[in-house]
Design a protein around this motif. Sequence first.
Motif, PDB file in Angstrom:
ATOM      1  N   SER A  46       0.853  -1.185   0.000  1.00 35.80           N
ATOM      2  CA  SER A  46       0.000   0.000   0.000  1.00 35.80           C
ATOM      3  C   SER A  46       0.888   1.234   0.000  1.00 35.80           C
ATOM      4  CB  SER A  46      -0.917   0.018   1.226  1.00 35.80           C
ATOM      5  OG  SER A  46      -0.159   0.165   2.410  1.00 35.80           O
ATOM      6  N   ALA A  47       0.277   2.379  -0.254  1.00 37.61           N
ATOM      7  CA  ALA A  47       1.047   3.613  -0.350  1.00 37.61           C
ATOM      8  C   ALA A  47       1.626   4.046   0.979  1.00 37.61           C
ATOM      9  CB  ALA A  47       0.150   4.722  -0.914  1.00 37.61           C
ATOM     10  N   ASP A  48       0.999   3.642   2.076  1.00 40.15           N
ATOM     11  CA  ASP A  48       1.476   4.090   3.386  1.00 40.15           C
ATOM     12  C   ASP A  48       2.304   3.034   4.112  1.00 40.15           C
ATOM     13  OD1 ASP A  48      -0.524   2.305   3.928  1.00 40.15           O
ATOM     14  OD2 ASP A  48      -1.741   3.666   5.140  1.00 40.15           O
ATOM     15  N   THR A  71       2.132  -0.990  -8.533  1.00 40.77           N
ATOM     16  CA  THR A  71       0.750  -0.959  -8.029  1.00 40.77           C
ATOM     17  C   THR A  71       0.140  -2.348  -7.933  1.00 40.77           C
ATOM     18  OG1 THR A  71      -0.220  -0.731 -10.252  1.00 40.77           O
ATOM     19  CG2 THR A  71       0.384   1.310  -9.096  1.00 40.77           C
ATOM     20  N   GLN A  95      -8.305   4.955  -7.036  1.00 39.06           N
ATOM     21  CA  GLN A  95      -7.816   5.612  -5.827  1.00 39.06           C
ATOM     22  C   GLN A  95      -6.556   4.932  -5.303  1.00 39.06           C
ATOM     23  OE1 GLN A  95      -8.991   8.589  -4.509  1.00 39.06           O
ATOM     24  NE2 GLN A  95      -7.002   8.368  -3.490  1.00 39.06           N
ATOM     25  N   LYS A  98      -3.804   6.165  -7.445  1.00 40.75           N
ATOM     26  CA  LYS A  98      -3.494   7.563  -7.111  1.00 40.75           C
ATOM     27  C   LYS A  98      -2.632   7.640  -5.852  1.00 40.75           C
ATOM     28  CE  LYS A  98      -7.327  10.185  -9.142  1.00 40.75           C
ATOM     29  NZ  LYS A  98      -8.491  11.049  -8.845  1.00 40.75           N
ATOM     30  N   ASP A  99      -2.969   6.822  -4.864  1.00 40.64           N
ATOM     31  CA  ASP A  99      -2.196   6.825  -3.625  1.00 40.64           C
ATOM     32  C   ASP A  99      -0.755   6.382  -3.865  1.00 40.64           C
ATOM     33  OD1 ASP A  99      -4.448   7.688  -2.270  1.00 40.64           O
ATOM     34  OD2 ASP A  99      -4.976   5.688  -1.509  1.00 40.64           O
ATOM     35  N   ASP A 102       1.092   9.192  -5.492  1.00 40.96           N
ATOM     36  CA  ASP A 102       1.490  10.167  -4.478  1.00 40.96           C
ATOM     37  C   ASP A 102       2.765   9.729  -3.766  1.00 40.96           C
ATOM     38  OD1 ASP A 102      -0.697  11.800  -5.005  1.00 40.96           O
ATOM     39  OD2 ASP A 102      -1.917  10.980  -3.382  1.00 40.96           O
TER      40      ASP A 102
END
Length: 272
Positions: A46-48, A71, A95, A98-99, A102
């Motif tokens: 995940s992005a985080d 991704t 989404q 997109k994350d 970012d």
Amino acid sequence: MIQFAITVSLVEQARGGPFVYWDGVRAAFQDAKQLGYDAVEIFAPSADFVDRQELQKLIEETGLKVAAVGTGAGMVVHQLQLCDADVSRREQAIQFIKDIIDFGAEFNAPAIIGSMQGRFDKVEGKAVAIERLTEALNRLGDYAGQKNVPLIYEPLNRYETNLFNKLADAADYLRSEKIANVVLLADLFHMNIEESNIAQALIDAGELTGHIHFVDSNRQAAGFGHMDFAPIVKALQEIGYSKYVSAEAFPIPDAATCAQQTIKKYQELFPR
């Protein structure tokens, strides 16, 4: 000058897949630095997931860059894809990407769309799926542009998608649809399955070639299969390619050997 990159996966559900490193970002950066790589490509769940401050510290310590961010966990972990018949699921997929955009943009790294592109089924057909893909790539390409990075789209072999399998076909599609800020990932493993002439496919894609997964015919380290790299290198010179070659390879017989063989082959094929 072509830049040398290697992959690290942080996605436990993908363990056993074609990524060289699996033991965390710090270990990957440190080993890649020691061997002479320029960058690391990160496949995160995940992005985080990745600590941004820790990653920035690693970049400063090693002088390496982030080549790209994947991704694919959107599909592997969450079964999200851009051609889903359910509009809410498509929006979740967009989404998620997109994350990731970012995340990557913080380190000037583009995001890669591979498995999350999805596929078409017999009920709705290819035309509908391509419409959905086009809408998504337009939106995501524009979003990435706002973050000052390109978006990378990867044609996959026929066993992984039924949308675009050949590089030139994908290039023609991007050009005909005038999809801005989207470039192509040329993965030599997929191309070895689909292309009649890998070098010519690279020439036909030309300036849209934005990233390369540089592996051998068996998806092992370059030099461990039967790929003829000479015409590929010549084609890259012809199109003026100067971005990353990245090892999205199985760590066979182990990560250390794979990494060492890959950098040895990079240095042989792309001398500095």
